[in-house]
Motif scaffolding. Sequence first.
Motif, PDB file in Angstrom:
ATOM      1  N   TYR A 133     -65.336 -50.630   2.779  1.00 44.83           N
ATOM      2  CA  TYR A 133     -64.041 -50.595   1.968  1.00 44.83           C
ATOM      3  C   TYR A 133     -64.489 -50.694   0.502  1.00 44.83           C
ATOM      4  CZ  TYR A 133     -61.166 -51.702   6.014  1.00 44.83           C
ATOM      5  OH  TYR A 133     -60.551 -51.370   7.262  1.00 44.83           O
ATOM      6  N   SER A 140     -57.860 -58.144  -7.360  1.00 43.34           N
ATOM      7  CA  SER A 140     -58.671 -59.019  -6.582  1.00 43.34           C
ATOM      8  C   SER A 140     -60.110 -58.971  -7.235  1.00 43.34           C
ATOM      9  CB  SER A 140     -59.090 -57.757  -5.427  1.00 43.34           C
ATOM     10  OG  SER A 140     -60.156 -58.102  -4.754  1.00 43.34           O
ATOM     11  N   ALA A 149     -66.587 -55.460   4.949  1.00 50.91           N
ATOM     12  CA  ALA A 149     -65.778 -56.670   5.401  1.00 50.91           C
ATOM     13  C   ALA A 149     -66.371 -57.861   6.493  1.00 50.91           C
ATOM     14  CB  ALA A 149     -64.241 -56.179   6.162  1.00 50.91           C
ATOM     15  N   ALA A 154     -62.425 -60.298   6.198  1.00 52.32           N
ATOM     16  CA  ALA A 154     -61.205 -59.399   6.230  1.00 52.32           C
ATOM     17  C   ALA A 154     -60.348 -59.750   5.358  1.00 52.32           C
ATOM     18  CB  ALA A 154     -60.427 -59.645   7.729  1.00 52.32           C
ATOM     19  N   ALA A 155     -59.859 -61.089   5.039  1.00 53.56           N
ATOM     20  CA  ALA A 155     -58.748 -61.174   4.105  1.00 53.56           C
ATOM     21  C   ALA A 155     -59.257 -60.453   2.612  1.00 53.56           C
ATOM     22  CB  ALA A 155     -58.581 -62.877   3.750  1.00 53.56           C
ATOM     23  N   GLU A 158     -58.141 -57.131   2.596  1.00 51.80           N
ATOM     24  CA  GLU A 158     -56.762 -56.765   3.007  1.00 51.80           C
ATOM     25  C   GLU A 158     -56.013 -56.047   1.793  1.00 51.80           C
ATOM     26  OE1 GLU A 158     -52.828 -59.516   4.616  1.00 51.80           O
ATOM     27  OE2 GLU A 158     -54.582 -60.162   4.324  1.00 51.80           O
ATOM     28  N   GLY A 159     -55.075 -54.965   2.289  1.00 47.21           N
ATOM     29  CA  GLY A 159     -54.346 -54.346   1.029  1.00 47.21           C
ATOM     30  C   GLY A 159     -55.129 -53.076   0.698  1.00 47.21           C
TER      31      GLY A 159
END
Length: 271
Positions: A133, A140, A149, A154-155, A158-159
Amino acid sequence: MSRRCSIPEVPIALLAGVLLALTAATAQAATPWAQARQMVVVATADWDADGGRMLRFEKDAAGWRQVAAAEPVRIGRAGSAWGLGLHPDQAGTRKREGDGRSPAGIFGIGDAFGYAADAHTALSYRAMQASDYCIDVPGSPLYNRIVDADEVGAAAVEGSTEPMRRDLHADGDGRYAQGFVIEHNPGNRSPAGSCIFAHVWKAADVATAGCTAMPAGRMAALLDWLDPAAQPVFVLLPEAAYARLQAPWHLPRLPPAPTSTPPAAKDPSND
């Protein structure tokens, strides 16, 4: 009888010309892109245009020369605004996250990327996976970075609205099948704009969310031509701004602009 040596007078005009040439050479050497021998130029009709023309140049001892015919490209659906790159700060509208504008200015060219395991390019190439990603989430700690990821968790992604395997996450979308990073905002300042690429377009009449898009064949040819040893740079400017900055920034002269640009359909989705 002694003889006295005399120094011939130098015409003032000649001396002024030499000083001017030395000053120009010093100014050019001071620009961060002075050593570039390849340049990708995207010129648009004005700040609000969502499309333009792309030209390629190479520099030798005689200066810049165009090496390919101009090709149509699409840029941000809202046009362009000053980005953060190699150029000095400029007065005017600045690129911001989510504004739909492509960053204007002069930028380094980063890694190539794509869906395939490899690509025909001398640029460093990264084969994207489903877990990759680009983080476009303001605030961030990974803002404006491409991350995996599986490595960051994964956190951490996120978004993000920028999965790099759009074919797997967005119904077969081929826009990131081939591309390269345009090094806008290299300091990753939030929210100055993130995830700016050159990539394959969705269609000839579809603008982007801030990237520069072109046909797949043109993208492949561009990747094949780019050589990191030539320290290539990417330039995006409206025609009037380019004309104003061409001499002080030591940019190539552009051929006359076309009289019109085909209208573009707006695409509210991300790149």
